[in-house]
Design an enzyme around this catalytic site. Structure first.
Site, PDB file in Angstrom:
ATOM      1  N   TYR A 145       0.867  -1.188   0.000  1.00  0.00           N
ATOM      2  CA  TYR A 145       0.000   0.000   0.000  1.00  0.00           C
ATOM      3  C   TYR A 145       0.900   1.233   0.000  1.00  0.00           C
ATOM      4  CZ  TYR A 145      -3.250  -3.527   1.895  1.00  0.00           C
ATOM      5  OH  TYR A 145      -3.991  -4.660   2.106  1.00  0.00           O
ATOM      6  N   GLU A 146       0.519   2.264  -0.755  1.00  0.00           N
ATOM      7  CA  GLU A 146       1.405   3.418  -0.912  1.00  0.00           C
ATOM      8  C   GLU A 146       1.665   4.166   0.396  1.00  0.00           C
ATOM      9  OE1 GLU A 146      -0.828   5.189  -3.950  1.00  0.00           O
ATOM     10  OE2 GLU A 146      -2.591   5.395  -2.706  1.00  0.00           O
ATOM     11  N   SER A 147       0.821   3.955   1.389  1.00  0.00           N
ATOM     12  CA  SER A 147       1.050   4.569   2.695  1.00  0.00           C
ATOM     13  C   SER A 147       2.280   3.990   3.371  1.00  0.00           C
ATOM     14  CB  SER A 147      -0.172   4.335   3.586  1.00  0.00           C
ATOM     15  OG  SER A 147      -0.440   2.943   3.697  1.00  0.00           O
ATOM     16  N   GLY A 148       2.711   2.801   2.898  1.00  0.00           N
ATOM     17  CA  GLY A 148       3.879   2.158   3.477  1.00  0.00           C
ATOM     18  C   GLY A 148       3.596   0.818   4.131  1.00  0.00           C
TER      19      GLY A 148
END
Lengths: 298, 256
Positions: free
Chosen positions: B52-55
Site C-alpha cells: 500500500y502506498e502509505s507504506g
C-alpha cells in the site's frame, strides 16, 4: 539546536506565518495533524500553500476555512466518501491554484529537497496528463544510456507538520505505523512542528533509538497534543472515526453548510480538549498488540 | 454456485480477487481492492502480498473492517509498516505484479481519468491521481474497476490521470510508461481483457443482457471470439465461501 519549548499548541502554531508553504498529512490517512490544522484556521493564518500526497479531509477543511491559496498534492478529498466539496468548489471557481502531482512525484520532490539536489528522475508520469499539463516537470534523457525519464524538481516546504506517538521535550520523536512521506518531508522542510500524543522523558527515546524518526535539530517546535490526529487513527492510541468522515461529507456540500460545521468544530472550540468533548465515539483500541521486546545494551 | 443472492459489488470483488495470482505482489489502494486482496489471500492466492502506498506491507487479511489502507486493523500484524518511497521503489524497479485502479472515465485503450470530467459546459473537479498514475505507469499489469455506467465509457478521456495503452495497436510497445499497462477491466456488468492494447469483452455477469450492456459503450467493443480469445463466458458467481469472507471483511456492506 533543539526545539524551542512551546507550552501550548497555540504558541507553536503561531510561529507559522501567513503565506507559508506547509507540508502535512504526510502519513496519508494515518496520524493526520488535524489539531494543528484547526489551530492554523483559528489563528486566521492564510495564503498558505499546502503540500501533501493524498489528503484525507484536512486540506478540504483548511480550504473551506479560507486559509489556502495553493495546493501541491496528488489527491484531495475524503477517503471514505470521495469528493471533498470545499476543494472541488475552490478549484471550479478558480479560488485556489492547484499543482497536480502523483503520490510518487510529491515523494520524489521532497526527497530531492531532503537530499539537497535540484531534481530526481523517475520512470513514472510520462504518458500522463499529470506530466503533459504540468509546468513543473521536465522530460530528460539518462546521460548514461539515453533512456527517457521524467524530472521532478525539489520542493522545500517552509514547514512540515507531523503528528507522532511520542516525543521528548527536546524534539526527538518516536513514531510508528506506516510513515508515508514523513521522512522526505521532514528532511526537506525548513521548519518542523511536531504534535505528539505524549511528551516523554528523553530516556524513553534513548531506550529505543531505532524507533527515532526525527531528531531535535530538525524540529522547531514540539507540543503535547493528545487526540491531535482525530478523526484519523494513530497506531497504539485510537481508531479512525469513520462516522465523522461520513458526517462531514454530508454536512459540507455548500460553503454555508461548511461554515456552520466549522463554527461547531473549529471556531467554536478553544482547544483540543474542548473539541474532544464534542466527539461521541468509542475509538479505543480493543485488541492491543505489544511488540516483542527489543534489546540494546552493551 | 452460490445458494444465496449477492450484490453487484460482491461479484466485482470476487472477479477482482481472481485477477490476483498466487505469489503476486499486488499494489492495493482505496475501496473495493481493499476487500479483493483480503479475499484473494484467504482463498486461491495464499502466497500473495499486498503493498500500500502509505507504506503498509501485508501477507494476510486484516482482522477487522477497514475504510482506508491506514486503518489500524490494516497496520496491526502487518509484515512491515514503512514509507511510501520504499513501496514506490518496488513499483519502479518492476517488482509489483499487479495494481488496481478505478476511474470516472475510461477509453478503449484503458486510459483512466480521476482528475476532472465535463458535465455539459461545466468541468467537475475530482480528487486526482493519488498513486494511480504511478501504478498505471509502472505495475506489471493493472486491473481497472468501475461501476458500469455509460457516462464512464468515452472515446477520449478528458484528462489522462493514469495512462493506458498506445492508440497505435502496439500496447505498451511505443509507450513511454515501462509497466505492462491495463490487463483487465471489471465493471458491475461484465469483465473485459485487453489485446493489442484495446479492450475486448471477456465475460458477462449472470443475468446481464449482453447487447444492452455493450450499447453502453460509444464504440463497437470487440469480443473475445472476434480476436481469437475463446468464447465470451458468464462471469463466475461468488462462491458461498467467498461471500462469507467478503461479509466478514465488510460486515455492514459499506464497500460492497
Amino acid at each position: 539546536m533543539s526545539a524551542e519549548p512551546a507550552e501550548t499548541l497555540s504558541d507553536a502554531v503561531s510561529r507559522i506565518p501567513s503565506g507559508s508553504s506547509v507540508a502535512t498529512g504526510l502519513a496519508l490517512e494515518h496520524a493526520i495533524p488535524f489539531a494543528a490544522g484547526h489551530e492554523l484556521a483559528r489563528q486566521g493564518t492564510d495564503d498558505l500553500t499546502l503540500i501533501g500526497p493524498i489528503s484525507d479531509l484536512l486540506f478540504d477543511q483548511l480550504i473551506g476555512c479560507g486559509a489556502v491559496s495553493r495546493v501541491r498534492a496528488a489527491w484531495v478529498g475524503n477517503v471514505s466518501a470521495g469528493t471533498g466539496y470545499r476543494f472541488r468548489e475552490a478549484v471550479e471557481s478558480d479560488g485556489i491554484d492547484v499543482e497536480n502531482h502523483s503520490n510518487f512525484s510529491v515523494a520524489l520532490a521532497l526527497r530531492a529537497g531532503a537530499l539537497g539536489v535540484p531534481y530526481l528522475p523517475t520512470r513514472s508520469l510520462l504518458g500522463s496528463d499529470v506530466f503533459a499539463e504540468s509546468d513543473l516537470f521536465e522530460r530528460g534523457t539518462d546521460p548514461f544510456d539515453g533512456e527517457e525519464v521524467a524530472l521532478v524538481p525539489a520542493i522545500e516546504p517552509d514547514w512540515a507538520i507531523v503528528h507522532a506517538q511520542r516525543a521528548s521535550p527536546e524534539g526527538d520523536v518516536h513514531l510508528w505505523g506506516n510513515t508515508g512521506i514523513v521522512d522526505p518531508a521532514v528532511g526537506a522542510a525548513e521548519n518542523v512542528l511536531v504534535t505528539a500524543e505524549e511528551v516523554v522523558e528523553p530516556a524513553v527515546i534513548h531506550s529505543d533509538p531505532s524507533r527515532t524518526a526525527i531528531t531535535r535539530e530538525q524540529v522547531s517546535a514540539v507540543v503535547e497534543c493528545p487526540w491531535g490526529a482525530h478523526p484519523s487513527p494513530v497506531a497504539g492510541h485510537y481508531n479512525r472515526d469513520n462516522e465523522y468522515y461520513l458526517a462531514y461529507h454530508g454536512a459540507t456540500d455548500t460553503q454555508a453548510a461548511f461554515d456552520e460545521w466549522a463554527d461547531e468544530w473549529v471556531y467554536g472550540v478553544e482547544d483540543r480538549e474542548e473539541y474532544m468533548e464534542r466527539v461521541d465515539a468509542d475509538l479505543s483500541i480493543t485488541e492491543p498488540t505489544v511488540a516483542a521486546e527489543v534489546r540494546y545494551g552493551q | 454456485m452460490a445458494s444465496e443472492t449477492y450484490t453487484p459489488r460482491e461479484l466485482m470483488v470476487s472477479a477482482a480477487a481472481a485477477e490476483i495470482e498466487d505469489g503476486d505482489t499486488a499494489f492495493v489502494g482505496m475501496r473495493l481492492p481493499l476487500i479483493a486482496f483480503q479475499l484473494a489471500v484467504s482463498t486461491h492466492a495464499p502466497d500473495s502480498m499486498a503493498v500500500y502506498e502509505s507504506g503498509v506491507v501485508r501477507d494476510g487479511p486484516a482482522d477487522g473492517f477497514i475504510h482506508t489502507m491506514c486503518d489500524l486493523p490494516n497496520l496491526n500484524h502487518a509484515v512491515s509498516t514503512t514509507g511510501m518511497l520504499d513501496i514506490m521503489s518496488r513499483l519502479q524497479r518492476g517488482d509489483v505484479d499487479v495494481g488496481f485502479l478505478g476511474g470516472a472515465e475510461v477509453d478503449r485503450y484503458g486510459n483512466l481519468n480521476t482528475t476532472r470530467v465535463r458535465a455539459g459546459d461545466e468541468e467537475i473537479r475530482l480528487p486526482g491521481s493519488g498513486g494511480a498514475c504511478d501504478i498505471a505507469c509502472m505495475a506489471g499489469r493493472t486491473v481497472l474497476l468501475m461501476p458500469h455506467e455509460p457516462r464512464r465509457f468515452v472515446e477520449e478521456v478528458n484528462y489522462v490521470t493514469s495512462p493506458g495503452h498506445s492508440a497505435d495497436g502496439s500496447g505498451r510497445g511505443n509507450h513511454p510508461a515501462p509497466g505492462g499497462g491495463p490487463d483487465a477491466l471489471v465493471t458491475s456488468k461484465a469483465t473485459f481483457g485487453f489485446a493489442d492494447g484495446e479492450l475486448f469483452l471477456r465475460s458477462v455477469h449472470p443475468g446481464v443482457d449482453r447487447e444492452a450492456m455493450l450499447a453502453d459503450f460509444p464504440w463497437a467493443v470487440r469480443t473475445a471470439p472476434e480476436i481469437g480469445e475463446g468464447p465470451v463466458t458468464t462471469t463466475p458467481e461468488p462462491t458461498d465461501e467467498e461471500l462469507e469472507l467478503i461479509r466478514t471483511f465488510d460486515p455492514d456492506g459499506f464497500w460492497t
